[in-house]
Design a protein around this motif. Structure first.
Motif, PDB file in Angstrom:
ATOM      1  N   ASP A 135      22.807 -22.538  17.510  1.00  0.00           N
ATOM      2  CA  ASP A 135      22.771 -22.671  16.054  1.00  0.00           C
ATOM      3  C   ASP A 135      21.468 -23.385  15.661  1.00  0.00           C
ATOM      4  N   ASP A 181      21.296 -15.102   9.987  1.00  0.00           N
ATOM      5  CA  ASP A 181      22.171 -15.831   9.062  1.00  0.00           C
ATOM      6  C   ASP A 181      21.510 -16.101   7.704  1.00  0.00           C
ATOM      7  N   ARG A 187      25.115 -11.822   9.133  1.00  0.00           N
ATOM      8  CA  ARG A 187      26.182 -12.259   8.239  1.00  0.00           C
ATOM      9  C   ARG A 187      26.271 -11.313   7.037  1.00  0.00           C
ATOM     10  N   ASP A 245      31.871 -17.692   7.306  1.00  0.00           N
ATOM     11  CA  ASP A 245      32.489 -19.016   7.430  1.00  0.00           C
ATOM     12  C   ASP A 245      33.961 -19.025   7.025  1.00  0.00           C
ATOM     13  N   HIS A 247      33.573 -20.128  17.298  1.00  0.00           N
ATOM     14  CA  HIS A 247      32.482 -20.837  16.599  1.00  0.00           C
ATOM     15  C   HIS A 247      33.084 -21.810  15.593  1.00  0.00           C
TER      16      HIS A 247
HETATM   17  C1  GLC Z   1      26.136 -20.914   8.084  1.00  0.00           C
HETATM   18  C2  GLC Z   1      26.683 -19.930   9.103  1.00  0.00           C
HETATM   19  C3  GLC Z   1      27.340 -20.683  10.239  1.00  0.00           C
HETATM   20  C4  GLC Z   1      26.336 -21.654  10.861  1.00  0.00           C
HETATM   21  C5  GLC Z   1      25.770 -22.585   9.798  1.00  0.00           C
HETATM   22  C6  GLC Z   1      24.645 -23.449  10.327  1.00  0.00           C
HETATM   23  O1  GLC Z   1      27.160 -21.595   7.456  1.00  0.00           O
HETATM   24  O2  GLC Z   1      27.571 -19.029   8.516  1.00  0.00           O
HETATM   25  O3  GLC Z   1      27.823 -19.790  11.195  1.00  0.00           O
HETATM   26  O4  GLC Z   1      26.954 -22.391  11.855  1.00  0.00           O
HETATM   27  O5  GLC Z   1      25.240 -21.826   8.723  1.00  0.00           O
HETATM   28  O6  GLC Z   1      23.591 -22.681  10.790  1.00  0.00           O
END
Ligand code: GLC
Length: 664
Positions: free
Chosen positions: A197, A307, A404, A420, A478
């Motif tokens: 991430d 993302d 996403r 999310d 996740h």
């Molecule tokens: C967004 C994404 C999530 C990720 C977060 C931090 O909320 O959807 O999956 O963990 O950003 O990058």
């Protein structure tokens, strides 16, 4: 049969790959009004079912609610939400008349499916510039298959992407990753991927690595690969505004960022603070952005997740200025009676604000196009940027890629995860219901954050959710920073988790084979029961069981403290329950309704009459599965045609990829 209608001057989204002539004259079904904006209306009969809309809220049958395709960063998937991250404008009306509709329109579009008036289907958007495809066929499934033929082949990931992956927002150092690896390997729970991430980046800058924590990155990628693990980094849409950061400087110099009306680069705050959005609708900028993935590919990386590409905007410069002015006004006028509620509304409303999406522009072949007119194409084109780059960088190799945000057309370049969600039981069911709808729209490689992203999870929730995840092509646990840790080794006794993940690996050759057949034949991997048993009136209503490939039906448990569940069998089936240590039980069940017991550590599936599936021994990662020794379980004398290839290259059409297995 497919008819293409054109209204006004549509934007070319490139969702459809088949060249088609446009029709003149009236539509066969429903009415169109293009006088003020665009409205399609159709009177549904009482028993019509409406399928489609891909990643959308609520059920498989979309009736009696309203859905708005308007890609949104929506971390609260409550039942009343009308827009999520994607825009998949394909629906099928099935009942008295059977037809499908694809509204190829890249801005906000509303599907009122009996929400305002019970029997009225109304699809409307602001400008009457779009293509409308009307598909007729024998039944819903036939219509879906025709649609899939004109949108092009779905993305095919490498085989390792069918393994299990662990992710969490918050892993920061190599040690954090090694700890995850150890947690899995020590407990003998298979795993193929660990996701990286945003913290792997330097100050959340795309295509950088944290200088302190990820020195000698290629060695680290290699170290993980030796253990059978692929590291899969995230790439965010916004490029940090920072002097000296080469991606930023290049983008500014070449004019590749989205601009305000006055020609200055638009600024949106996302994780890194101020960012610019790469203009991925501009072919040159798209190529430029895509080429940057090479930075990580050259260091051994073979997969990514894209993302924040709705694109998410926490606030714009303009939005923040307006908010500050408002606060100042209140403070100056009367600090004593500060209207807290009203202020709160403004503060919370600053994120994903509709006005911000009208403040910046794309340069499409020299035409200046305001973002909100093409909003739903951003995530799609960010992922296309990566997909096109992979083709240039290594044309024979498959990369893992999922996004996403998406629009139909992106299914050719990558899969999706559903964003999310929360550690809620209702979201297991939502996960399941989205899958066949996504398949209708071409998105085969898909999955949800198993265990739930937001909120604290519990052991039973993770187990039950992972038992569904066994069957979704993307199987990834996740969670969000600050929530309870939910890796499979965080809840004490790990045997139950091992049993579930091992089941995934035992079934992997079957799941992969069915995925490949679905992709290569423009077919569905997950199908609603009604698609397989169109004459069965019970099957039509089932939304918590799903057909997977041609052989099995799945029925996950999604209720806390349940010891089992009710299932409906449209035909006689073999009920198989996988338990720990590679064991399983079999029971023949007759067509009809049943209550079946399913313990917290069991994975249930149902084999259709006369069918069989292959099983292998679990291994620590996908590459180590021994497919030369397979068991075949199911009905005596049944045969199964297995698709198998090297999982890395693109030799899909080779007849050698198929072999027939027999159940004894
Ligand atoms: C967004 C994404 C999530 C990720 C977060 C931090 O909320 O959807 O999956 O963990 O950003 O990058």
């Amino acid at each position: 049969m497919i008819k293409k209608y054109v209204f006004g001057t549509p934007f070319e989204t490139e969702a459809i790959v088949k060249e088609m002539d446009t029709e003149q004259g009236n539509l066969t079904f429903g009415k169109v009004s293009a006088e003020s904006g665009f409205t399609f209306s159709y009177l549904m009969s009482k028993d019509d079912i409406v399928y489609g809309l891909g990643e959308a809220n609520r059920g498989i049958n979309k009736r009696n609610y309203c859905y708005i395709s308007n890609c949104t960063d929506e971390p609260n998937h409550l039942e009343d939400k009308k827009s999520l991250y994607a825009a998949h404008n394909f629906i099928v009306i099935s009942g008295r008349e059977n037809f499908g509709l694809f509204f190829d329109y890249p801005a906000k579009i509303t599907f009122d499916i009996g929400y305002t008036k019970e029997e009225l289907l109304e699809v409307s958007c602001e400008s009457a510039d779009l293509y409308l495809y009307v598909i007729t066929g024998e039944n819903a499934y036939d219509i879906v298959k025709q649609f899939r033929k004109i949108i092009g082949r779905s993305y095919i990931p490498p085989k390792f992407a069918f393994g299990f992956g662990q992710s969490r927002w918050g892993y920061k150092t190599k040690e954090d990753y090694r700890k995850v690896l150890e947690g899995y390997r020590k407990n003998h729970i298979p795993m193929d991927m660990i996701y990286m991430d945003i913290d792997y980046m330097q100050d959340f800058k795309d295509f950088t690595l944290n200088e302190e924590n990820f020195k000698d990155f290629p060695e680290f990628v290699h170290e993980m690969k030796e253990e059978g693990i692929r590291l899969v980094p995230i790439i965010d849409a916004g490029v940090k505004v920072e002097e000296g950061y080469s991606v930023y400087e290049e983008g500014v110099e070449k004019g590749y960022f989205c601009k305000r009306e006055d020609g200055s680069d638009f600024i949106a705050a996302v994780w890194p603070g101020d960012t610019h959005f790469p203009d991925v609708l501009n072919a040159d900028a798209r190529k430029w952005f895509g080429d940057h993935y090479r930075f990580l590919i050259d260091q051994g990386i073979e997969g990514f997740w894209n993302d924040m590409n709705e694109p998410a905007i926490f606030y714009s410069r303009e939005g923040m200025e307006e908010l500050k002015t408002l606060i100042k006004k209140y403070v100056e006028e009367d600090l004593e009676t500060l209207p807290v509620w009203e202020l709160e509304k403004h503060v919370l409303g600053i994120a994903s604000h509709p006005e911000d999406y009208a403040r910046f522009y794309h340069n499409v072949d020299g035409r200046k196009i305001r973002h909100d007119k093409v909003h739903n194409l951003f995530g799609c084109n960010m992922t296309r940027a990566a997909g096109e780059a992979f083709e240039r960088i290594a044309p024979d190799k498959r990369f893992l890629m999922f996004s996403r945000s998406s629009y139909i057309g992106m299914h050719r370049y990558g899969g999706i995860w559903t964003g999310d969600n929360k550690s809620w039981w209702s979201h297991i069911l939502l996960n399941l219901k989205m899958m066949p709808s996504l398949n209708m729209c071409g998105f085969l490689y898909a999955g949800a954050d198993l265990g739930g992203f937001g909120a604290d999870s519990t052991r039973d929730l993770v187990l039950r959710w992972m038992a569904l995840g066994v069957f979704t092509p993307l199987m990834r646990n996740h969670s969000a920073e600050g929530t309870r840790e939910q890796e499979a080794y965080q809840f004490g006794d790990t045997e139950d988790f091992r049993g579930i993940v091992e089941t995934r690996y035992r079934l992997l050759p079957y799941l992969y084979s069915e995925y490949m057949k679905a992709a290569l034949n423009d077919d569905m991997y997950f199908r609603p029961l009604a698609f397989v048993y169109p004459e069965d009136s019970f099957a039509k209503e089932v939304e918590d069981q799903m057909m997977l490939g041609d052989e099995i039906m799945i029925a996950p448990v999604y209720t806390q403290n349940a010891k089992g569940r009710y299932v409906y069998l449209p035909e006689d089936m073999l009920f198989v329950k996988f338990t720990k240590d590679g064991a399983y039980t079999e029971e023949s069940l007759k067509q009809g309704h049943h209550y079946v017991e399913i313990a917290i550590n069991e994975v249930p599936l149902f084999i259709r009459k006369g069918r069989c599936i292959p099983l292998v021994k679990a291994a620590k990662c996908a590459e180590e599965l021994d497919t030369t020794h397979m068991d075949v379980i199911g009905f005596a004398d049944a045969e199964y045609t297995l698709y198998e290839d090297d999982g890395m290259h693109k030799d899909y059409e080779n007849p050698k990829n198929y072999r027939v297995l027999k159940c004894r």
